[in-house]
Scaffold this motif. Structure first.
Motif, short mmCIF file in Angstrom:
data_model
loop_
_atom_site.label_atom_id
_atom_site.label_comp_id
_atom_site.label_asym_id
_atom_site.label_seq_id
_atom_site.Cartn_x
_atom_site.Cartn_y
_atom_site.Cartn_z
N ALA A 199 0.84 -1.20 0.00
CA ALA A 199 0.00 0.00 0.00
C ALA A 199 0.88 1.25 0.00
O ALA A 199 0.55 2.26 0.61
CB ALA A 199 -0.96 0.01 1.18
N PHE A 200 2.01 1.14 -0.68
CA PHE A 200 2.97 2.23 -0.83
C PHE A 200 3.59 2.66 0.50
O PHE A 200 3.95 3.81 0.69
CB PHE A 200 2.35 3.41 -1.58
N ALA A 201 3.72 1.70 1.42
CA ALA A 201 4.54 1.87 2.63
C ALA A 201 5.86 1.15 2.37
O ALA A 201 6.11 0.66 1.26
CB ALA A 201 3.82 1.32 3.85
N ASN A 202 6.70 1.05 3.40
CA ASN A 202 8.00 0.39 3.26
C ASN A 202 8.00 -0.85 4.13
O ASN A 202 8.33 -0.80 5.32
CB ASN A 202 9.11 1.36 3.69
N LEU A 203 7.59 -1.97 3.54
CA LEU A 203 7.40 -3.20 4.29
C LEU A 203 8.66 -3.64 5.02
O LEU A 203 9.74 -3.72 4.43
CB LEU A 203 6.94 -4.31 3.33
N LEU A 258 1.14 5.58 1.03
CA LEU A 258 0.61 6.64 0.18
C LEU A 258 -0.70 6.20 -0.44
O LEU A 258 -0.73 5.32 -1.31
CB LEU A 258 1.61 6.98 -0.94
N PHE A 259 -1.79 6.77 0.00
CA PHE A 259 -3.09 6.60 -0.63
C PHE A 259 -4.04 7.65 -0.06
O PHE A 259 -3.83 8.18 1.02
CB PHE A 259 -3.65 5.18 -0.43
N ASN A 260 -5.04 7.96 -0.84
CA ASN A 260 -6.05 8.96 -0.46
C ASN A 260 -5.41 10.29 -0.07
O ASN A 260 -5.88 11.00 0.83
CB ASN A 260 -6.94 8.42 0.67
N LEU A 261 -4.33 10.63 -0.78
CA LEU A 261 -3.60 11.87 -0.47
C LEU A 261 -4.38 13.11 -0.86
O LEU A 261 -4.14 14.19 -0.31
CB LEU A 261 -2.25 11.86 -1.19
N ALA A 262 -5.31 12.98 -1.80
CA ALA A 262 -6.09 14.14 -2.22
C ALA A 262 -7.01 14.64 -1.11
O ALA A 262 -7.54 15.75 -1.19
CB ALA A 262 -6.93 13.79 -3.45
N TRP A 263 -7.17 13.85 -0.05
CA TRP A 263 -8.00 14.26 1.08
C TRP A 263 -7.17 14.81 2.24
O TRP A 263 -7.70 15.11 3.29
CB TRP A 263 -8.85 13.07 1.56
N GLN A 264 -5.88 14.93 2.04
CA GLN A 264 -5.00 15.46 3.10
C GLN A 264 -4.63 16.91 2.83
O GLN A 264 -4.31 17.28 1.69
CB GLN A 264 -3.71 14.63 3.18
N LEU A 307 -1.15 -4.42 5.74
CA LEU A 307 -0.03 -4.51 4.80
C LEU A 307 1.12 -3.57 5.11
O LEU A 307 2.15 -3.64 4.44
CB LEU A 307 -0.53 -4.19 3.38
N THR A 308 0.96 -2.70 6.08
CA THR A 308 1.89 -1.58 6.20
C THR A 308 2.81 -1.64 7.42
O THR A 308 3.29 -0.62 7.90
CB THR A 308 1.12 -0.24 6.22
N SER A 309 3.06 -2.84 7.92
CA SER A 309 3.99 -2.97 9.05
C SER A 309 5.41 -2.59 8.62
O SER A 309 5.75 -2.71 7.43
CB SER A 309 3.97 -4.40 9.58
N PRO A 310 6.24 -2.16 9.57
CA PRO A 310 5.98 -1.98 11.00
C PRO A 310 5.24 -0.68 11.28
O PRO A 310 5.08 0.17 10.40
CB PRO A 310 7.39 -1.98 11.61
N TYR A 311 4.82 -0.51 12.54
CA TYR A 311 3.89 0.54 12.90
C TYR A 311 4.50 1.59 13.84
O TYR A 311 5.50 1.35 14.49
CB TYR A 311 2.65 -0.08 13.55
N MET A 312 3.85 2.72 13.90
CA MET A 312 4.22 3.93 14.64
C MET A 312 5.25 4.73 13.84
O MET A 312 5.83 4.25 12.87
CB MET A 312 4.74 3.63 16.05
N HIS A 313 5.50 5.95 14.28
CA HIS A 313 6.36 6.86 13.52
C HIS A 313 7.78 6.34 13.39
O HIS A 313 8.51 6.71 12.46
CB HIS A 313 6.39 8.24 14.19
N ASP A 314 8.19 5.47 14.32
CA ASP A 314 9.55 4.93 14.27
C ASP A 314 9.57 3.43 13.97
O ASP A 314 10.61 2.78 14.10
CB ASP A 314 10.28 5.21 15.58
N GLY A 315 8.42 2.87 13.60
CA GLY A 315 8.37 1.47 13.22
C GLY A 315 8.72 0.51 14.33
O GLY A 315 9.23 -0.58 14.08
#
Length: 352
Positions: free
Chosen positions: A91-95, A115-121, A278-286
């Motif tokens: 989902a355009f994260a860094n697995l 990266l998705f639904n960026l037009a709503w940010q 699909l976007t693990s790891p989680y939080m701002h520092d993974g």
């Protein structure tokens, strides 16, 4: 002699691969066919924030943006493209990467967000330091631990690459290549990364394939009761900045780095839960590898930080208390937010 010949060929192949990885364009095809594209607002979504009036999505503009997204020519040593840290299958994260991994093996300090639904940010990055989708790539381009380059170098390289003159003319009417057109082409690609066809979306829209299991239904009820204030439907984020009690004294000051307010120390943007499977790891520092670790944090790991979000401290009880059964139910619901159609959409994948 035969064995030595095989070894030589293997070594030659290895050297070739390494050279291509570090200096080549990794098979980017400048001659791909332009896909038919049109930005459309999903039926269960609000009006987007991004105004497409000055940069309407066209087939050729999208094509150019897609090629730019996957072309490592825009990094210092031509080894890193946007897609290195934003992988389509994740989902355009860094697995499996806790933090961004840039040129010269440099490691950043924050996890690369999906990266998705960026037009709503209206704001981007974990701390909201960028205020427009069209300039959001500049952060990675100029960061010394990511692409480590500058706009003048990028524009010069694009001008020196024959294929781009044709691509820019098809997208914008003339062969002129400048930073504004580069950013607008990238925005045409990234704004089209719309994720709105998960099982959850089909459930909400009463479409085929949207039937929830009993466990998913129970998880959805739990979500609405205990999580939906911060992770508001349908984007599954309120786009606010909050502290969720990760550290008593945060090493990364978060939103404070932008506002310079003590009250924002340790706060980060609430991420969307869409495609969270699909976007693990989680939080701002993974720091967390699995969704179970995330829920364990909210259940018993929330720390009484100075700026802890009030929602995580109710009647002197910290966090969000969930039994093991409830955690499993919630995870079952979160998996209904996985948009397989989005991650498998060929239009968004590498132009090879």
């Amino acid at each position: 002699m035969k064995a030595k010949g095989i070894v030589f060929l293997v070594l030659l192949g290895f050297i070739t691969i390494c050279t291509a990885f570090n200096y080549g364009f990794k098979g980017v095809n400048y001659s791909i066919v332009a896909d038919s594209v049109r930005f459309a607002v999903p039926a269960n979504f609000p009006k987007p924030v991004y105004d497409f009036k000055d940069n309407p999505v066209t087939s050729n503009g999208f094509k150019l943006g897609r090629i730019l997204f996957y072309d490592p020519i825009i990094s210092k040593d031509k080894s890193i493209s946007c897609a290195n840290c934003h992988q389509s299958f994740a989902a355009f994260a860094n697995l499996d990467h806790a933090v961004s991994h840039g040129v010269d093996e440099c490691l950043g300090t924050r996890n690369a967000p999906p990266l998705f639904n960026l037009a709503w940010q209206k704001e981007f990055m974990w701390d909201g330091g960028v205020h427009h989708i069209e300039v959001s790539p500049m952060n990675a381009m100029t960061n010394p631990c990511e692409m480590a380059t500058d706009l003048n170098t990028i524009v010069s390289r694009l001008q020196e690459t024959k294929a781009y003159a044709t691509l820019f003319k098809a997208a914008f009417g003339t062969t002129e290549i400048n930073s504004q057109r580069t950013f607008r082409a990238l925005a045409q690609f990234t704004s089209m990364l719309v994720s709105a066809n998960s099982k959850y979306d089909k459930y909400i829209r009463k479409e085929k394939g949207g039937d929830f299991t009993a466990e998913e239904t129970a998880g959805y009820a739990l979500f609405k009761k205990k999580c939906s204030t911060c992770h508001q439907e349908p984007l599954f984020t309120d786009l606010a900045y909050r502290s969720n009690g990760l550290d008593l004294k945060p090493d990364d000051i978060g939103r404070d780095s932008i506002t310079h307010l003590e009250t924002d120390r340790g706060k980060f943007r609430v991420p969307s839960l869409r495609n969270v499977e699909l976007t693990s790891p989680y939080m701002h520092d993974g720091r967390f590898e699995t969704l179970k670790e995330v829920l364990a944090h909210y259940n018993s790991g929330v720390k009484p930080t100075a700026n802890l979000d009030p929602l995580l401290r109710q009647n002197n009880v910290y966090g969000v208390k969930l039994s093991t059964i409830e955690q499993n139910q919630l995870i079952a619901f979160l998996k209904t937010l996985t948009d397989h159609e989005f991650v498998n959409d060929k239009r968004f994948q590498a132009p090879e």
